[in-house]
Design a protein around this motif. Structure first.
Motif, mmCIF file in Angstrom:
data_model
loop_
_atom_site.group_PDB
_atom_site.id
_atom_site.type_symbol
_atom_site.label_atom_id
_atom_site.label_comp_id
_atom_site.label_asym_id
_atom_site.label_seq_id
_atom_site.Cartn_x
_atom_site.Cartn_y
_atom_site.Cartn_z
ATOM 1 N N HIS A 1 0.807 -1.397 0.113
ATOM 2 C CA HIS A 1 -0.035 -0.055 -0.192
ATOM 3 C C HIS A 1 0.902 1.326 -0.222
ATOM 4 O O HIS A 1 0.320 2.556 0.119
ATOM 5 C CB HIS A 1 -0.753 -0.030 1.163
ATOM 6 N N GLN B 1 0.381 3.739 -3.791
ATOM 7 C CA GLN B 1 -0.784 4.128 -3.258
ATOM 8 C C GLN B 1 -2.044 3.944 -4.211
ATOM 9 O O GLN B 1 -3.027 3.415 -3.674
ATOM 10 C CB GLN B 1 -0.502 5.362 -2.787
ATOM 11 N N GLU B 2 -1.844 4.474 -5.401
ATOM 12 C CA GLU B 2 -2.986 4.663 -6.475
ATOM 13 C C GLU B 2 -3.268 3.005 -7.086
ATOM 14 O O GLU B 2 -4.310 2.833 -6.880
ATOM 15 C CB GLU B 2 -2.561 5.241 -7.593
ATOM 16 N N ARG C 1 -5.310 1.457 -3.924
ATOM 17 C CA ARG C 1 -6.734 1.933 -3.966
ATOM 18 C C ARG C 1 -7.570 1.636 -4.800
ATOM 19 O O ARG C 1 -8.428 0.826 -4.667
ATOM 20 C CB ARG C 1 -6.392 3.641 -3.696
ATOM 21 N N GLU C 2 -7.102 1.321 -6.167
ATOM 22 C CA GLU C 2 -7.910 0.825 -7.282
ATOM 23 C C GLU C 2 -7.972 -0.548 -7.466
ATOM 24 O O GLU C 2 -9.021 -0.919 -7.693
ATOM 25 C CB GLU C 2 -7.459 1.532 -8.765
ATOM 26 N N LYS D 1 -10.782 -2.321 -5.678
ATOM 27 C CA LYS D 1 -12.413 -2.132 -6.089
ATOM 28 C C LYS D 1 -12.689 -2.957 -7.167
ATOM 29 O O LYS D 1 -13.994 -3.086 -7.299
ATOM 30 C CB LYS D 1 -12.406 -0.689 -6.753
ATOM 31 N N ARG E 1 -4.789 7.030 6.124
ATOM 32 C CA ARG E 1 -4.620 7.015 4.595
ATOM 33 C C ARG E 1 -4.814 5.716 4.152
ATOM 34 O O ARG E 1 -5.632 5.499 3.262
ATOM 35 C CB ARG E 1 -3.284 7.627 4.165
ATOM 36 N N ASP F 1 -8.383 4.357 2.175
ATOM 37 C CA ASP F 1 -8.367 3.722 0.834
ATOM 38 C C ASP F 1 -9.164 2.109 0.793
ATOM 39 O O ASP F 1 -10.077 2.084 -0.045
ATOM 40 C CB ASP F 1 -6.787 3.026 0.362
ATOM 41 N N GLU G 1 -12.869 3.161 1.155
ATOM 42 C CA GLU G 1 -13.514 3.460 -0.068
ATOM 43 C C GLU G 1 -14.169 2.561 -1.126
ATOM 44 O O GLU G 1 -14.771 2.857 -1.917
ATOM 45 C CB GLU G 1 -12.146 4.353 -1.094
ATOM 46 N N SER G 2 -13.572 1.351 -0.894
ATOM 47 C CA SER G 2 -13.976 0.244 -1.604
ATOM 48 C C SER G 2 -15.217 -0.198 -1.062
ATOM 49 O O SER G 2 -15.688 -0.721 -0.124
ATOM 50 C CB SER G 2 -12.777 -0.811 -1.651
#
Length: 581
Positions: free
Chosen positions: A450, A459-460, A463-464, A467, A530, A534, A537-538
């Protein structure tokens, strides 16, 4: 001193602890005899010995006296757990042998007693360098390193005596059904008991008596289904929820079970159960038919002075209270079948538990068989605890390292999964937590990819990838499913992540510790928030397990230090965890 009753979900009034000072020696070196404090292993400070050993063979001895009023009873000698194998003698007579370091066992020793001063001898075999037996995080080399810790040899849970009648309860299992408002009670009697007998049950919640009744037993196995909610009296208008067990409302039903023959009580056991249900539906986990987001913390179950054994019973309760104060609603036990006292406190305080077993490292048919036998004993021992909602057996392909494309290893993991369901249909089961899963109720993945600080690209990706199931492979060390298996709509949980080490927040006597990422103490909360943001957000992720609750030896990525003290303001951790309800 650990002198609390060792088995709180099956408690008899009369018992005697054999914890305390024993004679102890390594190998056959009788002239170098030490004194050890049971139930702490010789490698621990609390044992009074505090040293690692290289030998595979140790011996415990002590004298004891059985209360004279116990004459005429069967005398059971109980061991909570002895790592790894042992042979037990009473007054120089062989009583029995047991293999497996995680599970309890007992023998009837009445025939070996002289009813004066008695002698017990426990010969322990612990193959410290054997990587094929279930050993969990215990390291087979001379010094702890990376994720491996100090080994534990010998008695590490309580030893006690108990007087019983030949006709007695062997176990009592409770299977709740909240949809019907009933609990099925299964009473198993000891072999050789005098039949018929009658079982009387008193079930209460708080001061309210829920059920009083009896059943006649003409065999050693008997069941009765009890309408604990009195659903039938409500003429179909049954929408009862107030007495379900949950972390927010840990309601326990207290039970007194008596075994009666004529006018005499042959056995009396106090126990309890919780009314709750765990199931999956449409990619989500439900607790008592309500969607429930699990916020777990990884718990190794190690203690600086006691290793696998908590210094005091209250330490189990304190850990749970501290975890809940940080906003966690449960834990994933890691590579350890935990002491029943911990599970009792989890039941009582309201704390979800993912039960576990110590893994073996390399696959052999003998090691696989040893794991299965112990695993079955763990499920039987812990069946009644409402806090346990998941059985997690294998971890990150330990012991089945070729599982991705090896039919034998895949078959073994599948067999464990179905075995667990055959013994306990009330809980969820994970075949291989982390990756390379086969049959499983939860898609449980581990990822420490992460990023940190200015690593924006990592990090991106993290995070993605959270999902979409199709993208999880980008952040998991190995593929989520073994070859020939695929995602089938199970709830997806991130069951290891984080592992942040805050420099300057370590509790180490010497040397340096490590974590999966390292930040300053001032940056820790920002980094923790942080990563949790992440995860939250999922819409895919249905819960998580943060690594980890405490520091353990050189592994200094705990939210608590190795002394089980807060490193950070618990209210700030809770504020972050509470962002998702």
């Amino acid at each position: 001193m650990r002198n609390e009753y060792p088995r709180p979900e099956f408690e008899r009034q009369q018992w005697m602890s054999l914890n305390g000072t024993w004679d102890f020696y390594v190998g056959e070196q009788r002239e170098e005899r030490d004194r050890i404090q049971v139930p702490y292993v010789c490698q621990s400070k609390l044992s009074g010995i505090d040293r690692r050993i290289s030998e595979d063979y140790v011996v415990y001895e002590r004298a004891f006296t059985v209360p004279c009023q116990w004459r005429g009873k069967n005398i059971l000698l109980h061991f909570g757990a002895v790592d790894y194998g042992c042979r037990v003698y009473v007054n120089r007579q062989f009583v029995g042998e047991h293999n497996g370091g995680q599970t309890p066992f007992c023998w009837e020793i009445g025939p070996y007693l002289n009813w004066q001063e008695e002698q017990v001898r426990v010969e322990v075999w612990d193959p410290l360098s054997d990587e094929t037996i279930p050993r969990g995080k215990q390291y087979w080399k001379g010094k702890s390193e990376f994720i491996w810790y100090t080994p534990s040899t010998g008695i590490w849970q309580s030893v006690w005596l108990e007087p019983v009648d030949e006709t007695r309860f062997e176990r009592i299992w409770f299977t709740p059904d909240i949809d019907e408002g009933t609990v099925m009670v299964e009473c198993v009697l000891a072999d050789g008991c005098r039949l018929p007998v009658r079982v009387w049950l008193d079930i209460s919640i708080g001061e309210q008596m829920v059920y009083q009744g009896s059943m006649e037993c003409r065999s050693v196995r008997n069941t009765i289904t009890i309408d604990v909610f009195q659903k039938k009296a409500l003429a179909g208008a049954f929408h009862f929820t107030g007495n379900y067990w949950s972390p927010e409302n840990p309601v326990l039903y207290q039970v007194t079970a008596r075994l009666v023959q004529g006018t005499g009580i042959l056995d009396e056991v106090r126990t309890y159960f919780g009314m709750r249900k765990i199931h999956v539906e449409n990619g989500r986990i439900y607790l008592s038919n309500q969607p429930y987001y699990q916020k777990l913390v990884l718990d190794q179950g190690y203690w600086r002075d006691g290793l696998l054994t908590a210094p005091e019973d209250e330490d189990y309760a304190r850990d749970i209270r501290m975890a809940k104060a940080m906003g966690f609603n449960g834990c994933r036990k890691h590579e350890k079948a935990e002491d029943p006292r911990f599970l009792y406190w989890a039941d009582r305080l309201g704390f979800l538990v993912w039960g576990a077993m110590s893994s073996f490292w390399f696959y052999t048919e003998e090691g696989a068989d040893a794991f299965v036998r112990e695993w079955m004993d763990v499920i039987r021992r812990d069946y009644n605890h409402p806090s346990i909602v998941v059985w997690g057996m294998l971890n990150e392909s330990w012991g089945v390292q070729r599982i991705y494309n090896n039919r034998q290893h895949q078959s073994y993991a599948r067999a464990l999964y179905h075995l667990a369901h055959s013994l306990d249909p009330t809980r969820l089961v994970i075949s291989n937590d982390g990756w390379e899963m086969v049959d499983t109720d939860i898609c449980a993945v581990h990822s420490y990819k992460h990023g940190q600080k200015h690593d924006v690209r990592t990090q991106e990706v993290f995070r993605e990838s959270l999902k979409s199931v199709e993208e999880l492979w980008r952040i998991v060390e190995k593929l989520p499913f073994a070859r020939g298996y695929e995602y089938q709509g199970q709830p997806v949980l991130l069951t290891e992540f984080g592992g942040i080490c805050a420099e300057g927040k370590k509790d180490r006597a010497e040397g340096e510790g490590w974590g999966y990422t390292t930040v300053s103490p001032e940056e820790f909360l920002k980094e923790y928030e942080r990563i949790l943001d992440d995860v939250y957000e999922s819409d895919l992720i249905q819960g998580y397990c943060y690594t980890q609750l405490t520091d353990v030896e050189q592994e200094t990525n705990g939210l608590l230090d190795y002394g089980h003290r807060y490193k950070f303001d618990p209210e700030q951790i809770k504020r972050i965890n509470d962002k998702k309800g």
